[in-house]
Each structure stands twice: as C-alpha cells, then as structure tokens.
Scaffold this active site. Structure first.
Site, PDB file in Angstrom:
ATOM      1  N   GLY A 109       0.888  -1.206   0.032  1.00 40.79           N
ATOM      2  CA  GLY A 109       0.166  -0.080  -0.022  1.00 40.79           C
ATOM      3  C   GLY A 109       0.845   1.208  -0.066  1.00 40.79           C
ATOM      4  N   GLY A 111       1.720   2.707  -2.602  1.00 44.61           N
ATOM      5  CA  GLY A 111       1.212   3.878  -3.770  1.00 44.61           C
ATOM      6  C   GLY A 111       2.056   3.144  -5.058  1.00 44.61           C
ATOM      7  N   SER A 112       2.318   1.772  -5.379  1.00 45.52           N
ATOM      8  CA  SER A 112       3.131   1.406  -6.195  1.00 45.52           C
ATOM      9  C   SER A 112       2.488   2.145  -7.716  1.00 45.52           C
ATOM     10  CB  SER A 112       3.488   0.080  -6.278  1.00 45.52           C
ATOM     11  OG  SER A 112       2.271  -0.648  -6.266  1.00 45.52           O
ATOM     12  N   SER A 113       1.048   1.792  -7.867  1.00 44.15           N
ATOM     13  CA  SER A 113       0.748   2.178  -9.095  1.00 44.15           C
ATOM     14  C   SER A 113       0.571   3.636  -9.451  1.00 44.15           C
ATOM     15  CB  SER A 113      -1.157   2.010  -8.881  1.00 44.15           C
ATOM     16  OG  SER A 113      -1.196   0.617  -8.750  1.00 44.15           O
ATOM     17  N   ALA A 115       3.208   5.728  -8.275  1.00 45.91           N
ATOM     18  CA  ALA A 115       4.589   5.940  -8.484  1.00 45.91           C
ATOM     19  C   ALA A 115       4.944   5.642 -10.019  1.00 45.91           C
ATOM     20  CB  ALA A 115       5.370   5.157  -7.366  1.00 45.91           C
ATOM     21  N   ASP A 156      -1.256  10.281  -3.593  1.00 45.96           N
ATOM     22  CA  ASP A 156      -0.221   9.383  -3.539  1.00 45.96           C
ATOM     23  C   ASP A 156       0.537   9.810  -5.125  1.00 45.96           C
ATOM     24  OD1 ASP A 156      -2.536   8.808  -5.223  1.00 45.96           O
ATOM     25  OD2 ASP A 156      -2.584   6.392  -4.552  1.00 45.96           O
TER      26      ASP A 156
END
Ligand code: MEV
Length: 324
Positions: A109, A111-113, A115, A156
C-alpha cells in the site's frame, strides 16, 4: 533525439486524513525512500512492450493504437493508460519499450500504481522533450489514475511528484510542501493486501446512507489534519501521536480498520509509541506509529511478535527524478 530515459519516484505513507480526502477535505502524506524505477526507450515499431516483474508482467505487447483496453491484464493498465494519455496530449505516435523495477512490494500500500504512473509521465516528458512542471505531471497522472481505477484523491501521485511531506486537498486543489523534518515512524505490514477502490466504495455507501454521521466524522478528520499540520511544523511528535490515535478512532468509526491492524496498533501503543494508526485505505496494508527515540526497537519487536512485518522507511524522500 533522446532514445532512453530512466526516472524514479518514491512510495508514500498517509499520515492523516485518508478517506475524508476523497470528499474535498485535506490530508497529510509523506514520501518514503522506497522507489519505483521506470525506464523508457523508443522502438522502431508501433507497439508498447512492457516488463513489470513486480506485477508479473514480462514482455506484454500492445499496439500503440489500442492502448488502455479494458480487458488488458491488470498489471499493465497504469502504464498503458499513462502512455496513451501522454501520447494523446502531445499528438505523439511511437513504438515504446517500458521497464519498471520497484524497491518495494506492491502489496504494502505504498502507492506503487501512482509511483509507476508518475514515473511514466515524467520519463515520457523527458524522452520526447516535452517539458512539464509538477502540476502538469500531476494532472496527467491523476487523470490516468481516475481512468484506471475510477476513484481516488490523487494524494499518492502528489507525494510521488513533490516528495517530502505535503498537505494536500482532493484532486490537487492545494499541494503544499511542509517543513516536517525526519519523522520517527515505525511501519508494520499486516500481511494482508487491501483493495483501495473497494474500501473507498464501502465508505461511499456508508456516507450515502448516513450523510450526517459520516459528514461529522469527515469534519473531525479535517480538524485533526489541520492540527497535524501545525504539530508537524513545530516538530511536536508527542502531539502528532495523540492526533494519530484520534484519527484511528475515526477510521474505526468509518469501518475501515481490521482486527489485524488493531492488533499491531494496540501493541505499538502499549510498547510506548506516542500514537499509532492505519495508513491508507485500511482493511490491511500497513499501520504506522510515531515513536520516541529510545523505544523504537521494543516497538518493532512487539509488532513482529503480533505477526506484523517491519518495513524500514526513511521520510524526506525526494520526489520524481531523472536517474539516467
Ligand atoms: C488510500 O490510500 C487513501 C484513500 O483516501 C483514497 C484516496 O485518497 O485516493 C482511502
């Protein structure tokens, strides 16, 4: 012409204000030193070729004219919609190879999407020499996030772009860097992956049926964010801990905490944390605790004893940047 670019963008942790921020309220988010790398390269064909090992995508190929199809594999969607939106904005058509590499698991969680989306937009702006300021990167990234997942405040993406600690209002109406300094955070992962859109919709339903009650909860969260903003600039970590506990109580009232999160949060408090709360959508992912200097080791130990995994993070991470 430039043929290859590498950028990186940091992950994030929500400090205060999750969920309420979806409804026009402020939140405070901090970037962490776990980074997502994005490499882009032009190709002499009319395809997007994508390698994203962290989401099990290896050599996925899609026609540039066809980017962002609804039936594309889940792990490809943020990249392919970001490329589509960028190309449409600038009237570009080019073959492209994209590789991503993450320092952190997409399960946390962090925030890879977002980033990855920010990384793609920034990398393409460099590759095709279309200079974009932070707000322009934000707008393209936020539209991409909304295209893919339909909901979200964009906090994010802002953290991935600006880095540091920021005060943020829904959709980027306000994005204000805070001089918060290094934050004494302990992060415990519950081992459970939360699905943000599901939790956001759950709160939306609760709000629809209980406008007054949930509106009051959002108001109280907003007050905590405003107090948190002052406490951060005063580096008042004790006060920040108290505010975290209050924010957690309100998140409980919204119904987004979980027994696993509670378990780690209560353990951290008992072991001497100034305060602790879930961070993000809830339902799993991570909890965070603000800790006094001498008690970090003990707090980490009790979180592990309760089944949590400690994730070492440093705050004050730099926002999206060129790597090569
Ligand atoms: C999720 O990490 C935080 C939420 O507030 C959703 C969002 O702001 O996009 C629940």
């Amino acid at each position: 012409m430039i043929e290859r670019i590498e950028v990186s963008a940091p992950g994030k942790l929500m400090l205060f204000g999750e969920h309420a921020v979806v409804y026009g309220r402020p939140c405070i988010v901090t970037a962490v030193d776990h980074r997502m790398r994005v490499m882009v390269e032009t190709a002499n064909d009319s395809n997007l070729e994508l390698y994203a090992p962290e989401v099990d995508v290896a050599g996925y190929i899609e026609k540039i004219n066809n980017l962002g199809r609804d039936d594309a594999p889940k792990g490809t969607r943020f990249v392919s919609v970001a490329v589509r939106n960028f190309f449409n904005s600038f009237g570009i058509k080019s073959g492209l190879k994209v590789k991503t590499k993450s320092d952190f698991s997409s399960e946390f969680g962090f925030g890879s999407s977002s980033a990855v989306t920010v990384g793609v937009v920034k990398a393409l702006s460099e590759l095709f020499e279309k200079p974009l300021n932070n707000k322009e990167i934000f707008n393209l990234s936020y539209n991409t996030i909304l295209d893919v997942q339909g909901v979200g405040s964009g906090f994010d993406a802002a953290a991935a772009i600006w880095g540091g600690t920021i005060y943020f209002i829904t959709g980027g109406k306000k994005i204000e860097p805070l001089a918060a300094g290094k934050l004494p955070l302990v992060v415990g992962y519950t081992g459970i992956k939360a699905d943000t859109p599901t939790l956001v919709r759950q709160v939306a339903n609760f709000y629809k049926e209980n406008k007054k009650l949930v509106g009051k909860i959002f108001d109280s969260i907003e007050n905590i964010v405003e107090e948190g903003r002052i406490a951060l600039s005063n580096h008042d970590h004790k006060k920040l801990g108290v505010l975290m506990d209050q924010n957690q109580e309100l998140l409980n009232e919204l119904g987004v905490s979980s027994p696993e999160l509670e378990n780690l949060i209560v353990a951290a408090r008992k072991a001497g944390a100034y305060g602790a709360k879930l961070s993000g959508a809830g339902g799993g992912d991570c909890m965070i605790a603000f800790v006094p200097k001498g008690s970090r080791k003990l707090i980490e130990k009790v979180i592990e004893e309760k089944g949590g995994k400690i994730i070492n993070v440093r705050t004050e991470a730099q926002g999206v940047r060129l790597e090569a």
